[in-house]
Design a protein around this motif. Structure first.
Motif, PDB file in Angstrom:
ATOM      1  N   ALA A   1      -5.528  -2.983  -8.187  1.00 35.12           N
ATOM      2  CA  ALA A   1      -6.074  -3.566  -7.158  1.00 35.12           C
ATOM      3  C   ALA A   1      -5.606  -3.147  -5.772  1.00 35.12           C
ATOM      4  N   GLN A   2      -4.591  -2.625  -5.666  1.00 30.77           N
ATOM      5  CA  GLN A   2      -3.923  -2.043  -4.451  1.00 30.77           C
ATOM      6  C   GLN A   2      -4.867  -0.769  -4.062  1.00 30.77           C
ATOM      7  N   ASP A   3      -5.082   0.061  -5.261  1.00 28.54           N
ATOM      8  CA  ASP A   3      -5.611   1.562  -4.965  1.00 28.54           C
ATOM      9  C   ASP A   3      -7.262   1.007  -4.327  1.00 28.54           C
ATOM     10  N   ALA A   4      -7.826  -0.142  -5.141  1.00 30.05           N
ATOM     11  CA  ALA A   4      -9.025  -0.311  -4.564  1.00 30.05           C
ATOM     12  C   ALA A   4      -9.182  -1.240  -3.103  1.00 30.05           C
ATOM     13  N   TYR A   5      -7.972  -1.908  -2.882  1.00 33.58           N
ATOM     14  CA  TYR A   5      -8.044  -2.347  -1.646  1.00 33.58           C
ATOM     15  C   TYR A   5      -7.832  -1.371  -0.482  1.00 33.58           C
ATOM     16  N   LEU A   6      -6.818  -0.378  -0.629  1.00 33.30           N
ATOM     17  CA  LEU A   6      -6.552   0.578   0.400  1.00 33.30           C
ATOM     18  C   LEU A   6      -7.797   1.554   0.506  1.00 33.30           C
ATOM     19  N   GLN A   7      -8.539   1.757  -0.567  1.00 34.36           N
ATOM     20  CA  GLN A   7      -9.805   2.670  -0.466  1.00 34.36           C
ATOM     21  C   GLN A   7     -10.704   1.935   0.519  1.00 34.36           C
ATOM     22  N   ARG A   8     -10.703   0.521   0.391  1.00 38.48           N
ATOM     23  CA  ARG A   8     -11.509  -0.140   1.177  1.00 38.48           C
ATOM     24  C   ARG A   8     -11.238   0.004   2.725  1.00 38.48           C
ATOM     25  N   VAL A   9      -9.916  -0.214   2.858  1.00 36.16           N
ATOM     26  CA  VAL A   9      -9.400  -0.189   4.265  1.00 36.16           C
ATOM     27  C   VAL A   9      -9.753   1.267   4.753  1.00 36.16           C
ATOM     28  N   LEU A  10      -9.457   2.329   4.303  1.00 37.26           N
ATOM     29  CA  LEU A  10      -9.660   3.599   4.416  1.00 37.26           C
ATOM     30  C   LEU A  10     -11.190   3.738   4.688  1.00 37.26           C
ATOM     31  N   LYS A  11     -12.133   3.201   4.138  1.00 36.59           N
ATOM     32  CA  LYS A  11     -13.520   3.450   4.306  1.00 36.59           C
ATOM     33  C   LYS A  11     -14.035   2.733   5.432  1.00 36.59           C
ATOM     34  N   SER A  12     -13.249   1.505   5.825  1.00 36.58           N
ATOM     35  CA  SER A  12     -13.626   0.800   6.964  1.00 36.58           C
ATOM     36  C   SER A  12     -12.976   1.737   8.231  1.00 36.58           C
ATOM     37  N   VAL A  13     -11.912   2.149   7.974  1.00 38.41           N
ATOM     38  CA  VAL A  13     -11.097   2.961   9.231  1.00 38.41           C
ATOM     39  C   VAL A  13     -12.025   4.400   9.398  1.00 38.41           C
ATOM     40  N   THR A  14     -12.726   4.951   8.355  1.00 38.47           N
ATOM     41  CA  THR A  14     -13.472   5.961   8.675  1.00 38.47           C
ATOM     42  C   THR A  14     -14.751   5.761   9.395  1.00 38.47           C
ATOM     43  N   ALA A  15     -15.327   4.416   9.255  1.00 37.41           N
ATOM     44  CA  ALA A  15     -16.647   4.043   9.943  1.00 37.41           C
ATOM     45  C   ALA A  15     -16.179   3.731  11.360  1.00 37.41           C
ATOM     46  N   HIS A  16     -14.955   2.952  11.604  1.00 39.52           N
ATOM     47  CA  HIS A  16     -14.557   2.669  12.779  1.00 39.52           C
ATOM     48  C   HIS A  16     -13.497   3.095  13.772  1.00 39.52           C
ATOM     49  N   GLU A  17     -13.024   4.084  12.997  1.00 39.41           N
ATOM     50  CA  GLU A  17     -11.958   4.758  13.486  1.00 39.41           C
ATOM     51  C   GLU A  17     -10.671   3.805  13.980  1.00 39.41           C
ATOM     52  N   GLN A  18     -10.403   2.788  13.343  1.00 38.98           N
ATOM     53  CA  GLN A  18      -9.511   1.754  13.583  1.00 38.98           C
ATOM     54  C   GLN A  18      -9.192   0.566  12.345  1.00 38.98           C
ATOM     55  N   VAL A  19      -8.109   0.045  12.460  1.00 38.81           N
ATOM     56  CA  VAL A  19      -7.863  -1.095  11.440  1.00 38.81           C
ATOM     57  C   VAL A  19      -8.370  -2.394  11.795  1.00 38.81           C
ATOM     58  N   ARG A  20      -9.530  -2.911  10.962  1.00 33.65           N
ATOM     59  CA  ARG A  20      -9.993  -4.124  11.749  1.00 33.65           C
ATOM     60  C   ARG A  20      -9.384  -4.984  10.770  1.00 33.65           C
TER      61      ARG A  20
ATOM     62  N   ASP B   1       2.803   6.094  -5.012  1.00 34.85           N
ATOM     63  CA  ASP B   1       1.592   7.035  -5.143  1.00 34.85           C
ATOM     64  C   ASP B   1       0.702   6.706  -4.357  1.00 34.85           C
ATOM     65  N   ILE B   2       0.195   5.465  -4.585  1.00 39.09           N
ATOM     66  CA  ILE B   2      -1.236   4.826  -3.897  1.00 39.09           C
ATOM     67  C   ILE B   2      -1.057   4.867  -2.526  1.00 39.09           C
ATOM     68  N   GLU B   3       0.117   4.328  -1.913  1.00 37.48           N
ATOM     69  CA  GLU B   3       0.302   4.268  -0.637  1.00 37.48           C
ATOM     70  C   GLU B   3       0.374   5.960  -0.047  1.00 37.48           C
ATOM     71  N   ARG B   4       0.951   6.779  -0.426  1.00 34.33           N
ATOM     72  CA  ARG B   4       1.059   7.817  -0.090  1.00 34.33           C
ATOM     73  C   ARG B   4      -0.473   8.789  -0.077  1.00 34.33           C
ATOM     74  N   LYS B   5      -1.190   8.352  -1.054  1.00 40.07           N
ATOM     75  CA  LYS B   5      -2.681   8.931  -1.044  1.00 40.07           C
ATOM     76  C   LYS B   5      -3.364   8.261   0.230  1.00 40.07           C
ATOM     77  N   PHE B   6      -3.234   6.987   0.477  1.00 44.39           N
ATOM     78  CA  PHE B   6      -3.720   6.354   1.689  1.00 44.39           C
ATOM     79  C   PHE B   6      -3.232   7.023   2.987  1.00 44.39           C
ATOM     80  N   ILE B   7      -2.110   7.295   3.072  1.00 44.38           N
ATOM     81  CA  ILE B   7      -1.666   7.918   4.429  1.00 44.38           C
ATOM     82  C   ILE B   7      -2.169   9.444   4.600  1.00 44.38           C
ATOM     83  N   THR B   8      -2.314  10.029   3.277  1.00 44.42           N
ATOM     84  CA  THR B   8      -3.070  11.405   3.158  1.00 44.42           C
ATOM     85  C   THR B   8      -4.305  11.361   3.584  1.00 44.42           C
ATOM     86  N   GLY B   9      -5.121  10.355   3.149  1.00 44.49           N
ATOM     87  CA  GLY B   9      -6.420   9.951   3.493  1.00 44.49           C
ATOM     88  C   GLY B   9      -6.652   9.750   4.962  1.00 44.49           C
TER      89      GLY B   9
END
Length: 421
Positions: free
Chosen positions: A265-284, A304-312
């Motif tokens: 669930a954390q992996d899916a959640y951070l992927q959604r956050v990363l997708k939102s940041v990609t679209a808006h260039e900010q954490v909403r 590992d999931i959090e490192r993957k998010f920071i790398t993204g």
């Protein structure tokens, strides 16, 4: 029943009063004697209770996660002091105190609901027996006895006799069909709630006996509910089905918005956050900013999931800040590329037949080279000039005496210096 009534008399009157107040509202819409008026009153009672229990539910989530993290340490304490139960208990309490964990917090919502559940059970049983209780007077008692949900009276049970069901103006077949469907739905909702917790919201990096216990409960609880459900009145089944559906929805919200670190669930959640940041260039959103803030604060302790998010974020040229926001960074992309680890390619494993063929070929080549070397040596000996002067049989050659001495070089020796003669 009288014993239960005496134990929960302090809560029976408030529960019956709340039901009566909701019945006044729904009775104006559906009619005082309608099963929907009484059924929705019970549903509203559940919703009111669960809203009041939200703080306990939050504590339950924190306690469950802390217990999961502490499982390896608890197991180590048990192994270390397995012959000293008192010392083992002392170390366990010390661990709980240091981490601020309360093992009973995971049971608080269930324990807090128990008085309301038994109070409602007693109220409905009194209605089935034609007895006034709490805030339910004779008029409300007669109205509740006439209320049916899909043909089943609120006070009827699956195990009731034909005479008792007939006294409530219903048929035994209708009662058993309705109660059977509600029992199946109640058990299924309990199973699905526990299953989504185990498959999506569990830290997969921690393999502990706690996970095995939760898996067992996933199958045991629905069976317990099914067995007990045949002795519950229809009104209690409405109550328990409603609270299971509430728990399931509440669990889904937590999984989507506040997942357990290290889980799917954390992996899916951070992927959604990363997708939102990609679209808006900010954490909403404040919740997402708090999540990013917590990840930044972990530093090297990230999973590992959090490192993957920071790398993204780094690949996007963004760097997470301590306040949970992101900013453009020239070095973020380079750091992200540098943190990528490529697996070393292993040579393809050969079959046994190929290894034997390769070994035979290498051995043949070695034998051929050895044979060629021997032939060359033999030819050199034949071409070498022979010394016609015979050697003295009694006097050994000087070279042989020199070779007999260890530590001297073979071959011709340098002449000694005149001063050393």
């Amino acid at each position: 029943m009288d014993t239960i009534a005496s134990l929960f008399s302090f809560i029976t009157t408030p529960v019956s009063w709340v039901i009566v107040q909701f019945h006044k509202v729904y009775g104006a819409l559906f009619g005082d004697d309608s099963g929907w008026a009484w059924g929705l009153s019970i549903v509203s009672l559940v919703v009111l209770i669960r809203i009041c229990l939200i703080p306990l539910f939050v504590k339950q989530i924190k306690s469950t996660r802390n217990m999961q993290v502490l499982q390896p340490k608890m197991k180590a304490i048990q192994e270390r002091y397995k012959n000293d139960k008192q010392r083992q208990s002392e170390e366990m309490m010390k661990l709980y105190k240091e981490t601020g964990t309360n093992p009973l917090s995971s049971c608080l919502p269930i324990l807090a609901q128990s008085p309301f559940f038994f109070a409602l059970y007693h109220v409905l049983s009194s209605i089935a027996s034609g007895k006034k209780i709490g805030a339910i007077n004779q008029d409300l008692l007669d109205s509740a006895r006439q209320a049916h949900i899909f043909g089943a009276p609120l006070a009827a049970k699956f195990t009731d006799s034909v005479e008792k069901v007939t006294s409530l103006d219903a048929s035994l077949m209708d009662v058993r069909i309705v109660t059977a469907i509600m029992i199946v739905l109640m058990s299924a909702s309990q199973f699905f709630t526990q299953r989504q917790l185990m498959t999506k919201n569990v830290d997969l990096t921690v393999k502990t006996p706690y996970m095995q216990q939760q898996k067992m409960l996933m199958y045991i609880f629905p069976v317990i509910f099914a067995v007990m459900g045949i002795n519950f009145p229809v009104g209690v089944l409405v109550y328990w089905l409603t609270t299971n559906v509430w728990t399931m929805g509440q669990q889904m919200y937590v999984i989507n918005q506040n997942p357990t670190p290290g889980s799917k669930a954390q992996d899916a959640y951070l992927q959604r956050v990363l997708k939102s940041v990609t679209a808006h260039e900010q954490v909403r959103g404040r919740t997402r900013r708090n999540t990013v803030k917590a990840i930044v604060a972990k530093g090297p302790d990230r999973n590992d999931i959090e490192r993957k998010f920071i790398t993204g974020l780094g690949k996007l040229g963004l760097a997470a800040q301590e306040d949970g926001t992101v900013q453009k960074s020239e070095t973020a992309a380079a750091d992200a590329e540098g943190s990528q680890t490529h697996k070393r390619q292993q040579p393809k494993r050969q079959t046994k037949a190929k290894r034997q063929t390769t070994g035979a070929t290498a051995g043949g080549a070695k034998d051929t080279e050895s044979s060629d070397a021997d032939s060359k040596t033999s030819l050199e000996k034949q071409d070498a000039p022979q010394d016609d002067k015979p050697k003295s049989a009694g006097k050994p050659a000087s070279g042989s005496s020199r070779q007999a001495k260890s530590g001297q070089r073979k071959g011709p020796q340098r002449p000694k210096h005149p001063s050393k003669k």
